[in-house]
Design an enzyme around this catalytic site. Sequence first.
Site, PDB file in Angstrom:
ATOM      1  N   LYS A 171      15.276   2.732   2.667  1.00 21.35           N
ATOM      2  CA  LYS A 171      14.097   2.474   3.084  1.00 21.35           C
ATOM      3  C   LYS A 171      13.681   1.021   2.787  1.00 21.35           C
ATOM      4  O   LYS A 171      12.957   0.315   3.340  1.00 21.35           O
ATOM      5  CB  LYS A 171      13.137   3.756   2.622  1.00 21.35           C
ATOM      6  CG  LYS A 171      11.536   3.322   2.752  1.00 21.35           C
ATOM      7  CD  LYS A 171      11.225   3.174   4.276  1.00 21.35           C
ATOM      8  CE  LYS A 171       9.740   2.433   4.445  1.00 21.35           C
ATOM      9  NZ  LYS A 171       9.293   2.520   5.983  1.00 21.35           N
ATOM     10  N   CYS A 186       3.885  -2.557   4.348  1.00 21.41           N
ATOM     11  CA  CYS A 186       5.199  -2.255   4.175  1.00 21.41           C
ATOM     12  C   CYS A 186       6.250  -3.495   3.712  1.00 21.41           C
ATOM     13  O   CYS A 186       6.682  -3.673   2.768  1.00 21.41           O
ATOM     14  CB  CYS A 186       5.600  -1.418   5.276  1.00 21.41           C
ATOM     15  SG  CYS A 186       4.434  -0.193   5.591  1.00 21.41           S
TER      16      CYS A 186
HETATM   17  N1  SAJ Z   1       5.972 -10.308  11.854  1.00 22.84           N
HETATM   18  C1  SAJ Z   1       6.383 -11.562  12.253  1.00 22.84           C
HETATM   19  N2  SAJ Z   1       7.433 -11.722  12.783  1.00 22.84           N
HETATM   20  C2  SAJ Z   1       8.315 -11.028  13.725  1.00 22.84           C
HETATM   21  C3  SAJ Z   1       7.888  -9.636  13.370  1.00 22.84           C
HETATM   22  C4  SAJ Z   1       6.800  -9.427  12.605  1.00 22.84           C
HETATM   23  O1  SAJ Z   1       5.792 -12.580  11.850  1.00 22.84           O
HETATM   24  O2  SAJ Z   1       9.284 -11.365  14.412  1.00 22.84           O
HETATM   25  C5  SAJ Z   1       4.991  -9.815  11.149  1.00 22.84           C
HETATM   26  C6  SAJ Z   1       3.870  -9.041  11.863  1.00 22.84           C
HETATM   27  O3  SAJ Z   1       2.910  -9.998  12.600  1.00 22.84           O
HETATM   28  C7  SAJ Z   1       3.112  -8.441  10.633  1.00 22.84           C
HETATM   29  C8  SAJ Z   1       4.367  -7.859   9.546  1.00 22.84           C
HETATM   30  O4  SAJ Z   1       5.196  -9.103  10.161  1.00 22.84           O
HETATM   31  O5  SAJ Z   1       2.262  -9.220  10.000  1.00 22.84           O
HETATM   32  C9  SAJ Z   1       4.930  -6.826   9.960  1.00 22.84           C
HETATM   33  O6  SAJ Z   1       5.097  -6.119  11.141  1.00 22.84           O
HETATM   34  P1  SAJ Z   1       5.891  -5.191  11.724  1.00 22.84           P
HETATM   35  O7  SAJ Z   1       5.684  -4.994  13.077  1.00 22.84           O
HETATM   36  O8  SAJ Z   1       7.320  -6.001  11.752  1.00 22.84           O
HETATM   37  O9  SAJ Z   1       6.279  -4.017  10.688  1.00 22.84           O
HETATM   38  P2  SAJ Z   1       5.197  -2.966  10.164  1.00 22.84           P
HETATM   39  O10 SAJ Z   1       4.762  -3.543   8.975  1.00 22.84           O
HETATM   40  O11 SAJ Z   1       4.088  -2.534  11.034  1.00 22.84           O
HETATM   41  O12 SAJ Z   1       6.191  -1.760  10.057  1.00 22.84           O
HETATM   42  C10 SAJ Z   1       7.346  -1.887   9.312  1.00 22.84           C
HETATM   43  C11 SAJ Z   1       8.469  -1.319  10.219  1.00 22.84           C
HETATM   44  N3  SAJ Z   1       9.844  -1.681   9.322  1.00 22.84           N
HETATM   45  C12 SAJ Z   1      10.848  -2.266  10.083  1.00 22.84           C
HETATM   46  O13 SAJ Z   1      10.601  -2.701  11.347  1.00 22.84           O
HETATM   47  C13 SAJ Z   1      11.956  -2.574   9.326  1.00 22.84           C
HETATM   48  C14 SAJ Z   1       8.335   0.122  10.190  1.00 22.84           C
HETATM   49  O14 SAJ Z   1       9.518   0.707  11.022  1.00 22.84           O
HETATM   50  C15 SAJ Z   1       8.016   0.835   8.900  1.00 22.84           C
HETATM   51  O15 SAJ Z   1       8.180   2.366   9.114  1.00 22.84           O
HETATM   52  C16 SAJ Z   1       7.131   0.236   8.232  1.00 22.84           C
HETATM   53  O16 SAJ Z   1       7.111  -1.065   8.269  1.00 22.84           O
HETATM   54  C17 SAJ Z   1       6.675   1.167   7.057  1.00 22.84           C
HETATM   55  O17 SAJ Z   1       6.030   1.834   6.961  1.00 22.84           O
HETATM   56  O18 SAJ Z   1       7.407   0.932   5.936  1.00 22.84           O
END
Ligand code: SAJ
Length: 433
Positions: free
Chosen positions: A215, A269
């Site tokens: 995780k 996360c």
């Molecule tokens: N972000 C970027 N660039 C990207 C992708 C994301 O700047 O290319 C930023 C987003 O804007 C945001 C942050 O990263 O601020 C996180 O967003 P996210 O959509 O990547 O992830 P979360 O935090 O909503 O959810 C993550 C997910 N983990 C992964 O994709 C590995 C989700 O599957 C998990 O269940 C969740 O964390 C968790 O609960 O751990």
Amino acid sequence: MKSDNKPSVCVVGLGYIGLPTAAVIARSGSKVLGLDVSQKVVDTINRGEIHIEEVDLDGLVQGVVARGLLSASTEVAPADVFVIAVPTPFDKDHAPDISYVLAAGRTIAPVLKAGDVVILESTSPVGTTEKMRDMIAHMRPDLKIPGLTRETPDISIAYCPERVLPGRILEELTNNDRSIGGVTPRCARKALAFYKRFVRGECVTTDARSAEMTKLVENAYRDVNIAFANELSIVSDRMGLDVWEVIRLANRHPRVNILSPGPGVGGHCIAVDPWFIVHGAPEETPLIRTARGVNDGKMHHVIAKAEALIDAHPGARIACLGLAFKANIDDFRESPARFVASRIARKYGERVSVVEPYADTLPIEFTDTGVVHIDIDEALETCDILIVLVDHDVFRVVPLAERADKLVYDTRGIWPDQPRAVREDAAKLALAG
Ligand code: SAJ
């Protein structure tokens, strides 16, 4: 478990993961008791309502509460399966705080009986499931505990992290693959039988410590890769390049897939979990630690670049587009967009407007700044500088004709057709500053 194959379930913690999980399990026909420390949350759910925003969750909760399959309480009761989904925050030194997990274990220990399955879902540092197991063993010397007895244990204990994406939780809860880590292989098999009841994705068994690390690794992987994109955007600013163009071209390589830069990484996360690995192996994690620094530092780069643009245009009206931590959700916790917008609000006051379609009112830190909350149409009519902080669809669809004459700082790359001169102008200004 009962022979009718519908175990009764107690879900501890009714937050963003616990409540949807409880509702999905209830939908499969099990009777579910949701446990929460907040009486308000418990009352809300018992009315068939919800206290969090998540696509389709309202209808699902309403239905399973009405059918008597889901109820909530502040008091624990016996069940066949216990699912723990409580927060694991970190302290100011980034050390993980597993006190909520241990408190949940303490709460359920008195009602455990032979045959029960205890599953921890909270993101946890490696070794937490065993710590919880040891605590249960201490509180219940009458039970034979897995890993601590040579005989067949009375109960099973496993770790099974959630990996759902906010905004797609119900779909991903059912369809994503799951890693199920048993304290012993037998525990993993017991937990597997439970998840098979409502998960369509593949359920893969392993040991508890590997599942805990998996995780953390998933979110650290994403953090490191976003950091690469964010570092590229800062380098591109220095070199006068358009980072979006560079990434688009590089991603045409069959084995390159660069993520998107943004104003930083938010949520609870990806910006948190990598620290659990760093804390567990501080000497061995320079890359993961640096990535955290790059992503946190990106917010300050964005603020500096936005300020340079604003300072070069005295009197211009500014709109900050978005406060959420990512697109199309109403979650503003740990949001880089919110941090950047509040800094701009404090510095430029009445010249600033904020557009956030997912908020009813602006967060507390905007009080007394003179900043107003407007919609995207009003921003396009009244503002000269647009600072895109969140890639909400409602911003993405604004056609070029309505923004061609604006000064735009697009931190999310949602408007690739914006005249390039404006974007380069902003980059040059940042460097001059
Ligand atoms: N972000 C970027 N660039 C990207 C992708 C994301 O700047 O290319 C930023 C987003 O804007 C945001 C942050 O990263 O601020 C996180 O967003 P996210 O959509 O990547 O992830 P979360 O935090 O909503 O959810 C993550 C997910 N983990 C992964 O994709 C590995 C989700 O599957 C998990 O269940 C969740 O964390 C968790 O609960 O751990």
